[in-house]
Design a protein around this motif. Structure first.
Motif, PDB file in Angstrom:
ATOM      1  N   ILE A 147      27.426 -32.316  43.940  1.00 52.81           N
ATOM      2  CA  ILE A 147      27.695 -32.533  42.519  1.00 52.81           C
ATOM      3  C   ILE A 147      26.358 -32.827  41.852  1.00 52.81           C
ATOM      4  CG2 ILE A 147      28.894 -33.931  40.815  1.00 52.81           C
ATOM      5  CD1 ILE A 147      30.691 -32.165  42.594  1.00 52.81           C
ATOM      6  N   VAL A 148      25.999 -31.991  40.877  1.00 55.24           N
ATOM      7  CA  VAL A 148      24.718 -32.114  40.179  1.00 55.24           C
ATOM      8  C   VAL A 148      24.922 -32.142  38.663  1.00 55.24           C
ATOM      9  CG1 VAL A 148      22.461 -31.048  39.824  1.00 55.24           C
ATOM     10  CG2 VAL A 148      23.618 -30.804  42.030  1.00 55.24           C
ATOM     11  N   PHE A 149      24.179 -33.035  37.984  1.00 49.41           N
ATOM     12  CA  PHE A 149      24.279 -33.109  36.526  1.00 49.41           C
ATOM     13  C   PHE A 149      23.532 -31.927  35.917  1.00 49.41           C
ATOM     14  CE2 PHE A 149      24.978 -37.547  37.671  1.00 49.41           C
ATOM     15  CZ  PHE A 149      26.046 -37.871  36.847  1.00 49.41           C
ATOM     16  N   VAL A 150      24.239 -31.082  35.172  1.00 43.42           N
ATOM     17  CA  VAL A 150      23.634 -29.921  34.525  1.00 43.42           C
ATOM     18  C   VAL A 150      24.176 -29.841  33.103  1.00 43.42           C
ATOM     19  CG1 VAL A 150      23.370 -27.420  34.544  1.00 43.42           C
ATOM     20  CG2 VAL A 150      23.489 -28.678  36.706  1.00 43.42           C
ATOM     21  N   ASP A 151      23.270 -29.915  32.129  1.00 42.73           N
ATOM     22  CA  ASP A 151      23.691 -29.845  30.727  1.00 42.73           C
ATOM     23  C   ASP A 151      24.833 -30.817  30.425  1.00 42.73           C
ATOM     24  OD1 ASP A 151      21.807 -27.897  30.306  1.00 42.73           O
ATOM     25  OD2 ASP A 151      23.212 -26.272  30.783  1.00 42.73           O
ATOM     26  N   ASN A 161      23.757 -22.314  43.777  1.00 40.60           N
ATOM     27  CA  ASN A 161      24.494 -21.713  42.658  1.00 40.60           C
ATOM     28  C   ASN A 161      25.619 -22.623  42.168  1.00 40.60           C
ATOM     29  OD1 ASN A 161      23.083 -19.133  42.845  1.00 40.60           O
ATOM     30  ND2 ASN A 161      24.251 -18.839  44.740  1.00 40.60           N
ATOM     31  N   ILE A 162      25.843 -22.597  40.841  1.00 43.28           N
ATOM     32  CA  ILE A 162      26.950 -23.364  40.283  1.00 43.28           C
ATOM     33  C   ILE A 162      28.229 -22.570  40.505  1.00 43.28           C
ATOM     34  CG2 ILE A 162      27.999 -24.262  38.171  1.00 43.28           C
ATOM     35  CD1 ILE A 162      25.181 -24.760  37.090  1.00 43.28           C
ATOM     36  N   VAL A 163      29.131 -23.118  41.315  1.00 46.35           N
ATOM     37  CA  VAL A 163      30.397 -22.414  41.607  1.00 46.35           C
ATOM     38  C   VAL A 163      31.581 -23.058  40.893  1.00 46.35           C
ATOM     39  CG1 VAL A 163      29.566 -21.624  43.854  1.00 46.35           C
ATOM     40  CG2 VAL A 163      30.816 -23.794  43.674  1.00 46.35           C
ATOM     41  N   GLY A 164      31.322 -24.161  40.185  1.00 49.11           N
ATOM     42  CA  GLY A 164      32.418 -24.820  39.468  1.00 49.11           C
ATOM     43  C   GLY A 164      31.964 -26.127  38.854  1.00 49.11           C
ATOM     44  N   TYR A 165      32.926 -26.917  38.380  1.00 52.11           N
ATOM     45  CA  TYR A 165      32.602 -28.197  37.734  1.00 52.11           C
ATOM     46  C   TYR A 165      33.603 -29.278  38.111  1.00 52.11           C
ATOM     47  CZ  TYR A 165      29.519 -25.402  34.781  1.00 52.11           C
ATOM     48  OH  TYR A 165      28.533 -24.555  34.351  1.00 52.11           O
ATOM     49  N   ALA A 166      33.117 -30.523  38.068  1.00 53.93           N
ATOM     50  CA  ALA A 166      34.001 -31.662  38.311  1.00 53.93           C
ATOM     51  C   ALA A 166      34.365 -32.173  36.925  1.00 53.93           C
ATOM     52  CB  ALA A 166      33.253 -32.737  39.101  1.00 53.93           C
TER      53      ALA A 166
END
Length: 224
Positions: A147-151, A161-166
């Motif tokens: 889990i990484v903070f992006v925008d 790669n971003i494969v989804g969101y929490a």
DNA sequence: GCGACAG
DNA sequence: ATCTTGTCGC
């Protein structure tokens, strides 16, 4: 005592199948404006029977259009990472019933992960590739990925790669990931578009979960 | 070897 | 996922 055939599940063969299916997964944008019917898929259990529920939900009408239930004796054990081999078969049964009653299905939401998986082939991707329709994975717990903070958002990252969101709901995270024929951003948009703020899960999955639990005893006993 | 581990 | 009463907290 005879050895149950549940022990004969071939783990290595299943993993090879996932590697094959994952190569067929497609990440592509959807025409969000034309999206309306979202199908939610979930499974509940009663003794040794699996009960799958497919709920067709209309974003425009904010209402359920159709519901179908299917049951099947469970023959595969639950193994983290191999959930699809246990639940996808009965989900397909419910899905086929629903498809015969609908003009079209825009997207399918599956209870479980999509690309947020060690072999990039969670149950949502598995089902999407097999029936070649857009799918989104919705899960209550993380299985794989960082889990990484992006925008200002919590992104699920796998292999860079971003494969989804929490998505935070009721103080806990719900994981939305790419299944098939969709992007992470579109998966998130559609999940949010069907998300009742009072519920923990997006409505199609929330309803599939509740209906599946509500009818499992009736359906399971009717199955004997 | 140890820990993690969707539903 | 499922077996299950009361109970802690907002």
């Amino acid at each position: 005592m005879r050895i149950s055939h549940i022990m004969f599940f071939d783990v290595e063969r299943a993993k090879r199948a996932q590697n094959t299916l994952s190569r067929l997964a497609i990440i592509t944008p959807l025409d969000i404006s034309s999206i309306d019917i979202i199908v939610g898929l979930d499974v509940s259990y009663h003794s040794s029977n699996a009960v799958a529920t497919a709920v067709a939900y209309s974003i425009n009408r904010k209402n359920v259009i159709a519901v179908e239930v299917a049951t099947k004796p469970v023959k595969v054990p639950y193994i983290p990472g191999l959930l699809a081999f246990r639940e996808a078969p009965v989900m397909f049964l419910a899905l086929k019933k629903l498809i015969t009653k609908l003009k079209k299905i825009d997207v399918i939401m599956v209870n479980g992960h999509g690309l947020a998986h060690p072999r990039k082939c969670g149950i949502a991707t598995h089902i999407g590739v097999v029936i070649d329709l857009p799918t989104i994975g919705i899960a209550k717990k993380l299985l794989y990925g960082e889990i990484v903070f992006v925008d200002s958002r919590l992104a699920i990252v796998v292999d860079g790669n971003i494969v989804g969101y929490a998505v935070n709901r009721r103080g806990r995270n719900i994981y939305v990931s790419i299944g098939h024929r969709i992007t992470a951003d579109d998966a998130l948009r559609i999940a949010l578009a069907t998300w009742d703020v009072n519920h923990l899960l997006p409505e199609p999955i929330e309803l599939a979960d509740k209906i599946s639990k509500e009818y499992k005893y009736i359906i399971a006993s009717n199955n004997k």
